[in-house]
Design a protein around this motif. Structure first.
Motif, PDB file in Angstrom:
ATOM      1  N   ASN A 145       1.109  -1.137  -0.002  1.00 32.94           N
ATOM      2  CA  ASN A 145       0.188  -0.058   0.115  1.00 32.94           C
ATOM      3  C   ASN A 145       0.975   1.025  -0.195  1.00 32.94           C
ATOM      4  OD1 ASN A 145      -2.365   1.810  -0.008  1.00 32.94           O
ATOM      5  ND2 ASN A 145      -3.361   0.537   1.354  1.00 32.94           N
ATOM      6  N   PHE A 146       0.302   2.373  -0.014  1.00 32.34           N
ATOM      7  CA  PHE A 146       1.139   3.767   0.125  1.00 32.34           C
ATOM      8  C   PHE A 146       1.077   4.533   1.255  1.00 32.34           C
ATOM      9  CE2 PHE A 146      -0.255   3.037  -4.825  1.00 32.34           C
ATOM     10  CZ  PHE A 146       0.548   3.234  -5.200  1.00 32.34           C
ATOM     11  N   TYR A 147       1.826   5.256   1.632  1.00 30.45           N
ATOM     12  CA  TYR A 147       2.247   6.229   2.865  1.00 30.45           C
ATOM     13  C   TYR A 147       0.721   6.888   2.360  1.00 30.45           C
ATOM     14  CZ  TYR A 147       6.346   4.574   4.723  1.00 30.45           C
ATOM     15  OH  TYR A 147       7.262   3.235   5.423  1.00 30.45           O
ATOM     16  N   ASP A 148      -0.150   6.813   3.679  1.00 27.75           N
ATOM     17  CA  ASP A 148      -1.061   8.085   3.793  1.00 27.75           C
ATOM     18  C   ASP A 148      -0.663   9.689   3.396  1.00 27.75           C
ATOM     19  OD1 ASP A 148      -2.533   6.134   4.242  1.00 27.75           O
ATOM     20  OD2 ASP A 148      -2.745   6.147   6.022  1.00 27.75           O
ATOM     21  N   ASP A 149       0.514   9.446   4.018  1.00 24.27           N
ATOM     22  CA  ASP A 149       0.711  10.898   4.150  1.00 24.27           C
ATOM     23  C   ASP A 149       2.167  11.493   3.131  1.00 24.27           C
ATOM     24  OD1 ASP A 149       2.983   9.423   5.650  1.00 24.27           O
ATOM     25  OD2 ASP A 149       3.078  10.886   7.195  1.00 24.27           O
TER      26      ASP A 149
ATOM     27  N   THR B  44      -3.870  -4.259   4.788  1.00 21.40           N
ATOM     28  CA  THR B  44      -3.076  -5.185   5.939  1.00 21.40           C
ATOM     29  C   THR B  44      -1.755  -5.236   4.357  1.00 21.40           C
ATOM     30  OG1 THR B  44      -3.911  -6.758   5.969  1.00 21.40           O
ATOM     31  CG2 THR B  44      -4.344  -5.757   7.041  1.00 21.40           C
ATOM     32  N   PRO B  45      -0.576  -4.320   5.034  1.00 20.32           N
ATOM     33  CA  PRO B  45       0.028  -4.892   3.090  1.00 20.32           C
ATOM     34  C   PRO B  45       1.324  -5.612   4.354  1.00 20.32           C
ATOM     35  CG  PRO B  45       0.700  -2.504   3.743  1.00 20.32           C
ATOM     36  CD  PRO B  45      -0.875  -2.928   4.642  1.00 20.32           C
ATOM     37  N   ASP B  46       2.451  -5.741   3.264  1.00 19.87           N
ATOM     38  CA  ASP B  46       3.556  -5.760   3.388  1.00 19.87           C
ATOM     39  C   ASP B  46       4.122  -5.588   3.737  1.00 19.87           C
ATOM     40  OD1 ASP B  46       2.773  -9.401   3.760  1.00 19.87           O
ATOM     41  OD2 ASP B  46       2.865  -9.644   1.787  1.00 19.87           O
ATOM     42  N   PHE B  47       4.451  -4.350   2.847  1.00 23.58           N
ATOM     43  CA  PHE B  47       5.097  -3.667   2.511  1.00 23.58           C
ATOM     44  C   PHE B  47       4.235  -2.144   2.131  1.00 23.58           C
ATOM     45  CE2 PHE B  47       5.846  -5.312  -1.569  1.00 23.58           C
ATOM     46  CZ  PHE B  47       5.840  -3.834  -2.431  1.00 23.58           C
ATOM     47  N   LEU B  48       5.345  -0.949   2.525  1.00 22.54           N
ATOM     48  CA  LEU B  48       4.936   0.254   1.918  1.00 22.54           C
ATOM     49  C   LEU B  48       4.859   0.844   1.209  1.00 22.54           C
ATOM     50  CD1 LEU B  48       3.764   1.803   6.013  1.00 22.54           C
ATOM     51  CD2 LEU B  48       1.913   0.479   3.847  1.00 22.54           C
ATOM     52  N   ILE B  49       4.492   1.725   0.197  1.00 19.73           N
ATOM     53  CA  ILE B  49       5.794   2.420  -0.744  1.00 19.73           C
ATOM     54  C   ILE B  49       5.484   3.494  -0.589  1.00 19.73           C
ATOM     55  CG2 ILE B  49       5.297   3.098  -3.693  1.00 19.73           C
ATOM     56  CD1 ILE B  49       4.249   0.555  -4.013  1.00 19.73           C
TER      57      ILE B  49
ATOM     58  N   GLU C  76      10.666   4.162  -2.638  1.00 18.80           N
ATOM     59  CA  GLU C  76      10.969   3.623  -1.809  1.00 18.80           C
ATOM     60  C   GLU C  76       9.599   2.605  -1.474  1.00 18.80           C
ATOM     61  OE1 GLU C  76      14.475   6.280  -0.038  1.00 18.80           O
ATOM     62  OE2 GLU C  76      12.182   6.797   0.869  1.00 18.80           O
ATOM     63  N   PHE C  77      10.164   1.004  -1.021  1.00 22.20           N
ATOM     64  CA  PHE C  77       9.100   0.343  -0.301  1.00 22.20           C
ATOM     65  C   PHE C  77      10.274   0.193   1.244  1.00 22.20           C
ATOM     66  CE2 PHE C  77       8.753  -2.434  -4.418  1.00 22.20           C
ATOM     67  CZ  PHE C  77       8.052  -1.658  -5.587  1.00 22.20           C
ATOM     68  N   VAL C  78       9.124  -0.241   1.733  1.00 21.65           N
ATOM     69  CA  VAL C  78       9.517  -0.085   3.147  1.00 21.65           C
ATOM     70  C   VAL C  78       9.295  -1.108   4.526  1.00 21.65           C
ATOM     71  CG1 VAL C  78       9.932   2.095   5.526  1.00 21.65           C
ATOM     72  CG2 VAL C  78      10.043   2.436   3.341  1.00 21.65           C
ATOM     73  N   ASP C  79       9.259  -1.656   4.382  1.00 25.68           N
ATOM     74  CA  ASP C  79       8.585  -3.183   5.437  1.00 25.68           C
ATOM     75  C   ASP C  79       8.914  -1.855   6.931  1.00 25.68           C
ATOM     76  OD1 ASP C  79       7.746  -4.807   7.323  1.00 25.68           O
ATOM     77  OD2 ASP C  79       9.348  -6.305   6.294  1.00 25.68           O
ATOM     78  N   ASP C  80       7.388  -1.335   7.241  1.00 32.88           N
ATOM     79  CA  ASP C  80       7.809  -0.736   8.917  1.00 32.88           C
ATOM     80  C   ASP C  80       7.851  -1.631  10.305  1.00 32.88           C
ATOM     81  OD1 ASP C  80       7.852   1.855   8.257  1.00 32.88           O
ATOM     82  OD2 ASP C  80       6.286   1.739   8.165  1.00 32.88           O
TER      83      ASP C  80
ATOM     84  N   LEU D 276       0.355   8.835 -11.707  1.00 29.79           N
ATOM     85  CA  LEU D 276       2.153   7.688 -11.888  1.00 29.79           C
ATOM     86  C   LEU D 276       1.687   6.314 -10.666  1.00 29.79           C
ATOM     87  CD1 LEU D 276       5.095   7.543 -11.423  1.00 29.79           C
ATOM     88  CD2 LEU D 276       4.873   8.153  -9.251  1.00 29.79           C
ATOM     89  N   ILE D 277       0.824   6.665  -9.363  1.00 32.26           N
ATOM     90  CA  ILE D 277       0.181   5.547  -8.939  1.00 32.26           C
ATOM     91  C   ILE D 277      -0.987   4.884  -9.438  1.00 32.26           C
ATOM     92  CG2 ILE D 277      -1.428   4.959  -6.786  1.00 32.26           C
ATOM     93  CD1 ILE D 277      -0.089   7.198  -5.154  1.00 32.26           C
ATOM     94  N   SER D 278      -1.249   5.065 -10.725  1.00 30.34           N
ATOM     95  CA  SER D 278      -1.876   4.501 -11.577  1.00 30.34           C
ATOM     96  C   SER D 278      -0.912   3.084 -12.340  1.00 30.34           C
ATOM     97  CB  SER D 278      -3.382   4.582 -11.891  1.00 30.34           C
ATOM     98  OG  SER D 278      -3.947   3.826 -12.688  1.00 30.34           O
ATOM     99  N   ILE D 279      -0.347   4.142 -12.825  1.00 33.19           N
ATOM    100  CA  ILE D 279       0.679   2.858 -13.582  1.00 33.19           C
ATOM    101  C   ILE D 279       1.420   1.944 -13.051  1.00 33.19           C
ATOM    102  CG2 ILE D 279       2.519   2.847 -14.940  1.00 33.19           C
ATOM    103  CD1 ILE D 279       1.679   6.078 -15.849  1.00 33.19           C
ATOM    104  N   LEU D 280       1.826   2.094 -11.601  1.00 28.44           N
ATOM    105  CA  LEU D 280       2.830   1.848 -10.486  1.00 28.44           C
ATOM    106  C   LEU D 280       1.939   0.462 -10.496  1.00 28.44           C
ATOM    107  CD1 LEU D 280       5.737   0.779  -9.092  1.00 28.44           C
ATOM    108  CD2 LEU D 280       4.591   2.924  -7.072  1.00 28.44           C
TER     109      LEU D 280
END
Length: 173
Positions: free
Chosen positions: A38-42, A73-78, A126-130, A55-59
């Motif tokens: 999923n994407f960061y909210d902020d 409930t994502p494994d990682f955030l973008i 960036e792909f981030v696993d919080d 960009l988000i649609s293409i990604l």
């Protein structure tokens, strides 16, 4: 006729500005465990609202072809960041006048800039696993940018950028 076809092909290749991409990733990461995102909210992308949607649609479309799906409930955030910058003019014409005799000399030189500065855009994804490792994959792209381009051309450029960014995801070890 063959000359014209060759000329058109060469012109198309030369007129397409290159997209430069650099990758980095955490070597110990097991990329096979990441299936949802999923994407960061902020997220502050630095893009216009319409370019951000494009960009988000293409990604999202490209990530789905790689077997990843969007989840609450994502494994990682973008995270996506971008900035525009102007490239310094590097082309110029020099005019020189000089003269001399018997070991004496003198001269005047003048540099005249040719053309105009290019506007470029850098996009960082960036792909981030919080929950565990934090940042585990990053790509930075740099390419020319025309702020006055029509929506179709902007979308085509963003698609080319995302295609080139994700060509190396997941990294091959």
């Amino acid at each position: 006729m063959k000359f014209i076809k060759t000329f058109v092909l060469v012109f198309c290749v030369v007129s397409c500005a290159p997209i430069y991409v650099n990758y980095d990733y955490e070597k110990t990461t097991d990329f096979s465990k990441y299936k949802t995102y999923n994407f960061y909210d902020d997220m502050e992308t630095g893009l216009t609202g319409l370019d951000e949607k494009r960009l988000i649609s293409i990604l999202e479309g490209k990530l789905s072809t790689k077997g990843l799906s969007k989840s609450e409930t994502p494994d990682f955030l973008i995270d996506i960041n971008s900035m525009e910058y102007q490239e310094n003019q590097s082309s110029n014409v020099g005019i020189g006048v000089g003269g001399g005799s018997r070991g004496l000399g003198g001269g005047i030189s003048l540099g005249i800039p040719v053309g105009q500065s290019n506007v470029n855009r850098q996009i960082v994804i960036e792909f981030v696993d919080d929950s565990k490792t934090g940042l585990f994959w990053q790509a930075k792209s740099e390419s020319s940018f025309n702020p006055k381009a029509k929506p179709e051309k902007r979308e085509a450029k963003l698609k080319a950028i995302i295609d080139k960014i994700l060509i190396q995801y997941p990294p091959k070890k």
